[in-house]
Design an enzyme around this catalytic site. Structure first.
Site, mmCIF file in Angstrom:
data_model
loop_
_atom_site.group_PDB
_atom_site.id
_atom_site.type_symbol
_atom_site.label_atom_id
_atom_site.label_comp_id
_atom_site.label_asym_id
_atom_site.label_seq_id
_atom_site.Cartn_x
_atom_site.Cartn_y
_atom_site.Cartn_z
ATOM 1 C CG HIS A 67 18.904 -12.273 -8.399
ATOM 2 N ND1 HIS A 67 20.145 -12.718 -7.988
ATOM 3 C CD2 HIS A 67 19.156 -11.345 -9.356
ATOM 4 C CE1 HIS A 67 21.097 -12.109 -8.654
ATOM 5 N NE2 HIS A 67 20.524 -11.255 -9.510
ATOM 6 C CD GLU B 232 21.078 -6.910 -14.065
ATOM 7 O OE1 GLU B 232 20.368 -5.923 -14.383
ATOM 8 O OE2 GLU B 232 21.647 -7.025 -12.958
#
Length: 272
Positions: A11, A89
């Site tokens: 990202h 994550e």
């Protein structure tokens, strides 16, 4: 037997990335202005590639990055994005929302030298992250096998000119790319071309799983430090994967074309 390409993108930057504050899963902040510019640049870099499947972590920073990449695509503007919690994550437990230095202090207090292996209270171990990555990758392999079996014809598969140019001309120009792209790694027809947008620590664990457990072939000029480093924001990694249904389990061979490519970020730096 089936064959697919896998492009994995981290990202874009968030304010917490810039300030070195741990986000993990519990802290979900949006992209910064720089992060949006990075995602736009990644989208322009990938604009001529026709992805057949798009997957993203369900956290806001990956959702926004994925949307910006698809916005710049010539072929995939209307692609359906599948948000998958397995792509989140690593969970950092009580350290989430705190500066990185506090995680190092927690490690020291626990009697451990700081390293990526340290797991803070309520956090995920590296083995747990690897299991998530393994589960997702095996899901992709089975998905491609199933779809290839359903539509298998002598002329089935894809190899659009945009992807071929992307592989043969763009990736070899990067510093972390192999110079040996050839007919074996590019010209053969693909059954799928998959885009995944995820997170830095997760990606590092996924790539370690590819190399250590699945014996992924790496570019000759890739150093160990480059392999073990966290991808820069919107860093791009690319793999070609052969998958076959064995008698008891799926068999795979993986060729890494590129790790953490960031050539597209030069324009972002210039315009900052």
């Amino acid at each position: 037997m089936a064959r697919f390409a896998l492009t994995v993108v981290r990202h874009g930057e968030t304010r917490y990335n810039r300030e070195k504050i741990l986000q993990g899963q519990g802290v979900d902040v949006p992209l910064s202005e720089t992060g949006f510019r990075q995602a736009k640049a990644a989208g322009e870099f990938l604009s001529n590639v026709k992805f057949t499947h798009v997957f993203s972590s369900d956290l806001i920073r990956t959702k926004q990055t994925t949307a910006k990449i698809l916005e710049k695509s010539r072929f995939c503007k209307e692609a359906t994005v599948k948000y998958d919690t397995r792509l989140r994550e690593r969970k950092y437990g009580i350290a989430e929302g705190k500066p990185l230095c506090e995680l190092k202090a927690l490690a020291k207090a626990a009697g451990e030298q700081w390293c990526p292996d340290f797991t803070p209270p309520e956090g995920e171990t590296l083995d747990q992250v690897k299991l998530r990555a393994k589960d997702f990758f095996e899901f992709l392999c089975q998905l491609v096998l199933d779809e290839a079996g359903q539509k298998r014809q002598p002329t089935s598969g894809i190899m659009d000119s945009g992807l071929e140019v992307f592989l043969t001309e763009t990736f070899p120009s990067g510093s972390n790319c192999g110079p040996d792209l050839n007919s074996d790694s590019v010209a053969q027809v693909l059954d799928a071309n998959i885009l995944v947008v995820s997170h830095g620590a997760y990606m590092r664990n996924m790539f370690t799983y590819f190399v250590v457990d699945l014996e992924c072939t790496l570019p000759a000029n890739l150093s160990k430090s480059e392999l073990s480093s966290v991808s820069p924001n919107t860093g791009i990694s690319h793999f070609i994967i052969n998958v076959e249904q064995g008698t008891k389990e799926i068999k795979t061979t993986i060729k890494c074309i590129c790790i953490n490519l960031q050539d597209h970020l030069a324009k972002v730096t210039e315009s900052a």
